[in-house]
Design an enzyme around this catalytic site. Structure first.
Site, mmCIF file in Angstrom:
data_model
loop_
_atom_site.group_PDB
_atom_site.id
_atom_site.type_symbol
_atom_site.label_atom_id
_atom_site.label_comp_id
_atom_site.label_asym_id
_atom_site.label_seq_id
_atom_site.Cartn_x
_atom_site.Cartn_y
_atom_site.Cartn_z
ATOM 1 N N ASN A 9 -6.647 12.989 -10.541
ATOM 2 C CA ASN A 9 -7.191 13.262 -11.416
ATOM 3 C C ASN A 9 -7.288 14.931 -11.627
ATOM 4 O O ASN A 9 -6.782 15.445 -10.621
ATOM 5 C CB ASN A 9 -8.667 13.064 -11.729
ATOM 6 C CG ASN A 9 -9.625 13.657 -10.375
ATOM 7 O OD1 ASN A 9 -9.576 14.588 -10.136
ATOM 8 N ND2 ASN A 9 -9.954 12.597 -9.380
ATOM 9 N N SER A 55 -2.249 5.481 -14.019
ATOM 10 C CA SER A 55 -3.054 4.964 -15.094
ATOM 11 C C SER A 55 -3.580 3.481 -15.305
ATOM 12 O O SER A 55 -4.306 3.178 -16.145
ATOM 13 C CB SER A 55 -2.628 5.370 -16.510
ATOM 14 O OG SER A 55 -2.659 6.870 -16.472
ATOM 15 N N GLY A 76 -9.168 4.767 -5.384
ATOM 16 C CA GLY A 76 -7.831 3.812 -5.809
ATOM 17 C C GLY A 76 -6.835 4.709 -4.839
ATOM 18 O O GLY A 76 -6.941 4.970 -3.559
ATOM 19 N N VAL A 77 -5.570 4.792 -5.571
ATOM 20 C CA VAL A 77 -4.421 5.520 -4.565
ATOM 21 C C VAL A 77 -4.711 7.037 -4.334
ATOM 22 O O VAL A 77 -4.620 7.033 -3.034
ATOM 23 C CB VAL A 77 -3.341 5.568 -5.833
ATOM 24 C CG1 VAL A 77 -2.118 6.684 -5.214
ATOM 25 C CG2 VAL A 77 -2.752 4.450 -6.194
ATOM 26 N N ASP A 78 -5.358 7.583 -5.132
ATOM 27 C CA ASP A 78 -5.968 9.016 -4.768
ATOM 28 C C ASP A 78 -6.803 8.997 -3.414
ATOM 29 O O ASP A 78 -6.649 9.682 -2.594
ATOM 30 C CB ASP A 78 -6.955 9.457 -5.874
ATOM 31 C CG ASP A 78 -7.048 11.125 -5.858
ATOM 32 O OD1 ASP A 78 -7.700 11.546 -6.922
ATOM 33 O OD2 ASP A 78 -6.309 11.864 -5.174
ATOM 34 N N GLY A 122 -5.285 1.494 -13.181
ATOM 35 C CA GLY A 122 -6.246 1.100 -12.445
ATOM 36 C C GLY A 122 -7.533 1.805 -13.040
ATOM 37 O O GLY A 122 -8.022 1.231 -14.233
ATOM 38 N N ASP A 139 0.967 -1.257 0.076
ATOM 39 C CA ASP A 139 -0.089 -0.068 0.181
ATOM 40 C C ASP A 139 0.995 1.415 0.051
ATOM 41 O O ASP A 139 1.678 1.303 0.854
ATOM 42 C CB ASP A 139 -0.829 0.005 1.410
ATOM 43 C CG ASP A 139 -1.767 1.003 1.509
ATOM 44 O OD1 ASP A 139 -2.591 1.177 2.172
ATOM 45 O OD2 ASP A 139 -1.591 2.131 0.632
ATOM 46 N N ILE A 140 0.728 1.960 -1.079
ATOM 47 C CA ILE A 140 1.790 3.258 -1.097
ATOM 48 C C ILE A 140 1.793 4.138 0.000
ATOM 49 O O ILE A 140 2.360 4.917 0.333
ATOM 50 C CB ILE A 140 1.374 4.055 -2.486
ATOM 51 C CG1 ILE A 140 2.620 4.799 -2.631
ATOM 52 C CG2 ILE A 140 0.151 4.778 -2.576
ATOM 53 C CD1 ILE A 140 2.794 5.542 -4.198
HETATM 54 N N1 APR Z 1 -1.097 1.590 -2.986
HETATM 55 C C1 APR Z 1 -0.377 1.188 -4.187
HETATM 56 N N2 APR Z 1 -1.361 0.900 -5.140
HETATM 57 C C2 APR Z 1 -2.615 1.166 -5.490
HETATM 58 C C3 APR Z 1 -3.224 1.458 -4.015
HETATM 59 C C4 APR Z 1 -2.504 1.796 -3.052
HETATM 60 N N3 APR Z 1 -3.180 2.126 -1.853
HETATM 61 N N4 APR Z 1 -4.574 1.695 -4.492
HETATM 62 C C5 APR Z 1 -4.773 1.135 -5.906
HETATM 63 N N5 APR Z 1 -3.705 1.278 -6.243
HETATM 64 C C6 APR Z 1 -3.048 0.756 -7.586
HETATM 65 C C7 APR Z 1 -4.140 0.085 -8.635
HETATM 66 O O1 APR Z 1 -4.351 -1.356 -8.524
HETATM 67 C C8 APR Z 1 -3.629 0.387 -9.948
HETATM 68 O O2 APR Z 1 -2.571 -0.683 -10.365
HETATM 69 O O3 APR Z 1 -2.599 1.760 -8.441
HETATM 70 C C9 APR Z 1 -2.753 1.651 -9.677
HETATM 71 C C10 APR Z 1 -3.516 2.994 -10.179
HETATM 72 O O4 APR Z 1 -4.978 2.779 -9.881
HETATM 73 P P1 APR Z 1 -5.661 4.145 -9.553
HETATM 74 O O5 APR Z 1 -5.570 4.367 -8.459
HETATM 75 O O6 APR Z 1 -7.324 3.693 -10.071
HETATM 76 O O7 APR Z 1 -5.221 5.220 -10.598
HETATM 77 P P2 APR Z 1 -5.374 5.299 -12.088
HETATM 78 O O8 APR Z 1 -5.595 4.216 -12.881
HETATM 79 O O9 APR Z 1 -4.346 6.527 -12.604
HETATM 80 O O10 APR Z 1 -6.668 6.454 -12.007
HETATM 81 C C11 APR Z 1 -6.931 7.515 -11.486
HETATM 82 O O11 APR Z 1 -8.578 6.933 -10.359
HETATM 83 O O12 APR Z 1 -8.970 7.193 -8.083
HETATM 84 C C12 APR Z 1 -9.293 7.748 -9.037
HETATM 85 O O13 APR Z 1 -9.115 10.003 -8.406
HETATM 86 C C13 APR Z 1 -8.630 9.266 -9.392
HETATM 87 O O14 APR Z 1 -9.713 9.965 -11.048
HETATM 88 C C14 APR Z 1 -8.468 9.196 -10.862
HETATM 89 C C15 APR Z 1 -8.287 8.045 -11.342
#
Ligand code: APR
Length: 175
Positions: free
Chosen positions: A23, A121, A31-33, A123, A9-10
């Site tokens: 975003n 990107s 997700g990460v955000d 996820g 988990d980052i």
């Molecule tokens: N720690 C590490 N990696 C994570 C975590 C975490 N806590 N949560 C998710 N991931 C992974 C996902 O499995 C994926 O491989 O991070 C990668 C990116 O996923 P997303 O967070 O969905 O990001 P992204 O694909 O860039 O989409 C961005 O999603 O959450 C929204 O606000 C964000 O609109 C934006 C979009």
């Protein structure tokens, strides 16, 4: 600059800067955000709102990066970057590489020595994981960062880590 692949988990990373897959609104998401804002607390969103009220009135453009406090996270900064949504019709890979290069340049400007990246990107934005790693490595090597000593690519699960390991081994980039 060393590149390490880790699974986890980052938001638990103890580094100088954690990169957020944000975003353009900079106002949070899933997700990460979502994890970064949830664990980092309101101070991060407050600074994001201030950025929207000043430099980024129309939102943070795709491929760009900007830093805020890391709030309660074990880091000094969060570097927010906006990845491109995957498209089968249009090659957006330069934008995805730009996320890594620009985030690294921001980290460099802050004097960060250790930086954790998610797989941007790959996820919600549906970028195929293998190519997401290819673009990540290329983007990291586009930026001649000198003070950043270590980049930790944090993969969220073992399968993604295995993909990243395979790509890294096959690439010409040293570990
Ligand atoms: N720690 C590490 N990696 C994570 C975590 C975490 N806590 N949560 C998710 N991931 C992974 C996902 O499995 C994926 O491989 O991070 C990668 C990116 O996923 P997303 O967070 O969905 O990001 P992204 O694909 O860039 O989409 C961005 O999603 O959450 C929204 O606000 C964000 O609109 C934006 C979009």
């Amino acid at each position: 600059m060393r590149i390490e692949l880790v699974t986890g988990d980052i938001t638990a990373e103890q580094v100088d800067a954690i990169v957020n897959a944000a975003n353009s609104s900079l106002l949070g998401g899933g997700g990460v955000d979502g994890a970064i804002h949830r664990k980092g607390g309101p101070a991060i969103l407050e600074e994001c709102r201030a950025l929207r009220a000043s430099r980024y009135g129309r939102g943070l453009p795709v491929g760009q990066a900007v830093a805020t406090t890391a709030g309660r996270l074990c880091a000094r900064w969060v570097i927010h970057t906006v990845g491109p949504v995957f498209s089968a019709d249009e090659d957006r890979s330069p934008l995805l590489r730009g996320c890594y290069a620009r985030s690294l340049a921001v980290a460099e400007g802050l004097g960060a020595r250790t930086v954790a990246f998610p797989l941007i990107s790959s996820g919600v934005y549906r970028w195929p994981k293998e190519d997401a790693v290819v673009q990540a490595l290329a983007g990291l090597h586009d930026e001649p960062a000198t003070t950043v000593e270590q980049v930790r690519m944090v993969l969220f699960d073992a399968d993604t880590h295995a993909v990243a390991e395979r790509v890294l081994r096959a690439s010409e980039y040293t570990r």
